[in-house]
Scaffold this motif. Structure first.
Motif, short mmCIF file in Angstrom:
data_model
loop_
_atom_site.label_atom_id
_atom_site.label_comp_id
_atom_site.label_asym_id
_atom_site.label_seq_id
_atom_site.Cartn_x
_atom_site.Cartn_y
_atom_site.Cartn_z
N UNK A 39 0.93 -0.84 -0.07
CA UNK A 39 -0.29 0.28 -0.32
C UNK A 39 0.60 1.34 0.16
N UNK A 40 1.79 1.01 1.14
CA UNK A 40 2.39 2.69 0.95
C UNK A 40 4.16 2.35 0.03
N UNK A 41 4.76 1.10 0.29
CA UNK A 41 6.03 1.57 -0.16
C UNK A 41 6.99 1.15 1.22
N UNK A 42 7.92 1.91 0.71
CA UNK A 42 8.89 1.56 1.86
C UNK A 42 9.47 3.06 2.56
N UNK A 43 7.74 3.74 2.29
CA UNK A 43 7.89 5.21 2.69
C UNK A 43 7.48 5.46 4.10
N UNK A 44 7.91 5.56 5.08
CA UNK A 44 8.00 6.43 6.36
C UNK A 44 6.99 7.80 5.98
N UNK A 45 6.51 8.47 6.19
CA UNK A 45 5.84 10.05 6.55
C UNK A 45 5.90 10.15 8.13
N UNK A 46 7.14 11.80 7.38
CA UNK A 46 7.51 12.18 9.18
C UNK A 46 6.57 13.59 8.82
N UNK A 47 6.19 13.89 11.04
CA UNK A 47 5.33 14.54 10.46
C UNK A 47 5.81 15.85 11.94
N UNK A 48 5.79 16.21 11.83
CA UNK A 48 6.28 17.85 12.49
C UNK A 48 5.57 17.74 13.80
N UNK A 49 5.48 17.52 15.18
CA UNK A 49 5.39 17.69 16.17
C UNK A 49 4.53 19.09 16.95
N UNK A 50 4.31 19.23 17.50
CA UNK A 50 4.15 20.50 17.98
C UNK A 50 3.34 20.77 19.03
N UNK A 78 9.63 16.06 17.25
CA UNK A 78 9.12 16.89 17.88
C UNK A 78 9.75 18.46 17.24
N UNK A 79 9.06 19.17 17.11
CA UNK A 79 9.24 20.61 16.55
C UNK A 79 8.96 21.54 17.23
N UNK A 80 8.77 21.13 19.17
CA UNK A 80 8.48 21.84 20.26
C UNK A 80 9.62 22.65 20.34
N UNK A 81 9.92 24.08 21.21
CA UNK A 81 10.97 24.09 21.63
C UNK A 81 11.21 23.49 22.44
N UNK A 82 13.14 23.48 22.41
CA UNK A 82 13.56 21.96 22.80
C UNK A 82 13.25 23.23 25.14
N UNK A 83 13.10 23.32 25.43
CA UNK A 83 12.92 24.02 26.49
C UNK A 83 11.70 24.08 27.17
N UNK A 84 10.55 23.61 26.64
CA UNK A 84 9.65 22.61 26.16
C UNK A 84 9.55 21.93 26.77
N UNK A 85 10.60 21.29 25.92
CA UNK A 85 9.84 19.41 25.52
C UNK A 85 10.17 18.68 27.06
N UNK A 86 10.50 18.44 28.24
CA UNK A 86 11.14 18.01 29.18
C UNK A 86 8.71 18.08 29.53
N UNK A 106 12.61 13.23 24.48
CA UNK A 106 12.45 14.98 24.19
C UNK A 106 13.77 15.04 23.52
N UNK A 107 14.89 14.32 23.80
CA UNK A 107 15.77 15.67 23.15
C UNK A 107 16.70 14.56 22.23
N UNK A 108 17.61 14.88 21.29
CA UNK A 108 18.83 13.40 20.87
C UNK A 108 18.03 13.88 19.10
N UNK A 109 18.15 12.57 19.22
CA UNK A 109 17.72 12.10 17.77
C UNK A 109 16.19 12.30 17.79
N UNK A 110 15.82 12.46 18.84
CA UNK A 110 13.75 12.57 19.02
C UNK A 110 13.67 14.63 18.71
N UNK A 111 14.76 14.73 18.52
CA UNK A 111 14.85 16.80 17.68
C UNK A 111 14.55 16.71 16.17
N UNK A 112 13.92 17.21 15.85
CA UNK A 112 13.68 17.66 14.53
C UNK A 112 14.61 17.83 13.80
#
Length: 353
Positions: free
Chosen positions: A44-55, A294-302, A312-318
């Motif tokens: 149905x979707x091939x090898x695609x993984x859709x990225x969504x920017x979370x705020x 996660x597109x949220x400002x780093x200061x609020x993620x935690x 909330x940091x590192x590889x989770x960061x957009x």
């Protein structure tokens, strides 16, 4: 040897309650389930993984759900709200990174009136008309949902959490009801949104029959997106000492969902990555095809702490797009940033498109 139960589910997209019970409770089907789910998602979707920017734009919530760290009764939670300008700044950064879907998620915060939400949505769509806007802000009136849709919102995520009313009442305060949650989902669908529902796996007091009820409700609703993830405890909730959901059952349910709803957009959630370092990769290999950095400002993620140890940091960061894309590639897939609307008909997919 062919697993007849898995093949029946792949072919018919349905099983009897007793067959579903056997599939859910017996791990001997897992290997066949995972393979079949991956084959169907590639069809149905091939090898695609859709990225969504979370705020995650507000950590205030009027509700007192027993499982959530943002519950109104948690006096230890650090609360924050993002301004319209801060939200638009997140979108600007995300757009530059290639994201074409923005997910505005928050607690049920009365501070953000319908006028404010509509103004934010309208502003995003005016600046980025080629992007989809997804809202995930809880239970509202039909009139409110209609206003957001008219302002330009394309999608709405509202996990039903559990379809069984008795089970629902054990997880939520008395002023909330499964009936109203379902009413919201039906309203959203009738208005014209791409609708997302979903449930926790391994939530307190959950039985196999509850999970089957969830699947039956989803069959009725036929949502575009289905978000599931393991229940994870939070230290400042009444469920702090309850056992959490397991990776194994979460992956099993994800694979079952892919076979029952081959068209669906299925996130491989942050919660999977929280309970296991390879959880999100395994989720993709079990039928998932969406990841929400996660597109949220780093200061609020935690501070958006719906459960303990949330990534909330590192590889989770957009901003660390290359990290995330490499992890997706290592799982055998390809990250893409286009809108990624749901596909209601399946056919062989060109993985290079």
């Amino acid at each position: 040897m062919t697993d007849q139960l898995v093949e029946k589910l792949r072919k018919d997209r349905d099983l009897s309650d007793s067959e579903l019970k056997a599939l859910i409770e017996d791990p001997s089907h897992d290997a066949a389930l995972t393979q079949a789910a991956d084959e169907v998602r590639r069809q149905w979707y091939g090898d695609k993984v859709y990225l969504r920017g979370l705020i995650e734009f507000t950590s205030y919530c009027r509700n007192d759900c027993l499982y959530c760290g943002l519950r109104a009764g948690n006096k230890h939670a650090e609360r924050y709200r993002l301004s319209k300008d801060e939200i638009l700044s997140c979108c600007k950064e995300g757009y530059a990174l290639g994201y074409r879907t923005f997910v505005l998620q928050g607690g049920e915060d009365p501070y953000y009136t319908d006028d404010m939400i509509c103004d934010i949505v309208r502003s995003i769509k005016e600046k980025y008309p080629d992007c989809a806007v997804t809202l995930s802000i809880g239970e509202k009136s039909r009139k409110s949902y209609e206003r957001y849709y008219e302002a330009g919102a394309d999608r709405y995520l509202l996990r039903h959490e559990t379809a069984d009313p008795a089970h629902y009442s054990k997880l939520h305060p008395q002023n909330m009801s499964s009936e109203n949650r379902k009413r919201c989902l039906w309203d959203l669908k009738e208005i014209g949104y791409q609708v997302g529902a979903g449930f926790m796996v391994g939530s307190p007091y959950q039985t196999t029959d509850n999970l089957i009820a969830d699947l039956r409700f989803l069959q009725e609703l036929q949502p575009d997106m289905i978000g599931i993830g393991p229940f994870i405890t939070h230290q400042d909730t009444p469920f702090r000492d309850m056992p959490g959901g397991t990776l194994e059952l979460s992956l099993r349910m994800l694979a079952i969902l892919r076979l029952m709803f081959p068209y669906a957009l299925l996130p491989s959630t942050t919660a999977l990555g929280t309970i296991d370092p390879s959880g999100r990769e395994l989720g993709l290999q079990s039928g998932g095809n969406v990841v929400m950095p996660n597109l949220s400002p780093v200061k609020v993620r935690e501070k958006y702490a719906i459960y303990d140890n949330k990534i909330c940091t590192g590889e989770e960061s957009a901003q660390c797009r290359s990290c995330l894309e490499m992890r997706i590639k290592s799982a055998g897939y390809r990250a893409v940033t286009d809108r990624g609307d749901v596909k209601r008909s399946g056919s062989a997919v060109n993985t290079e498109d």
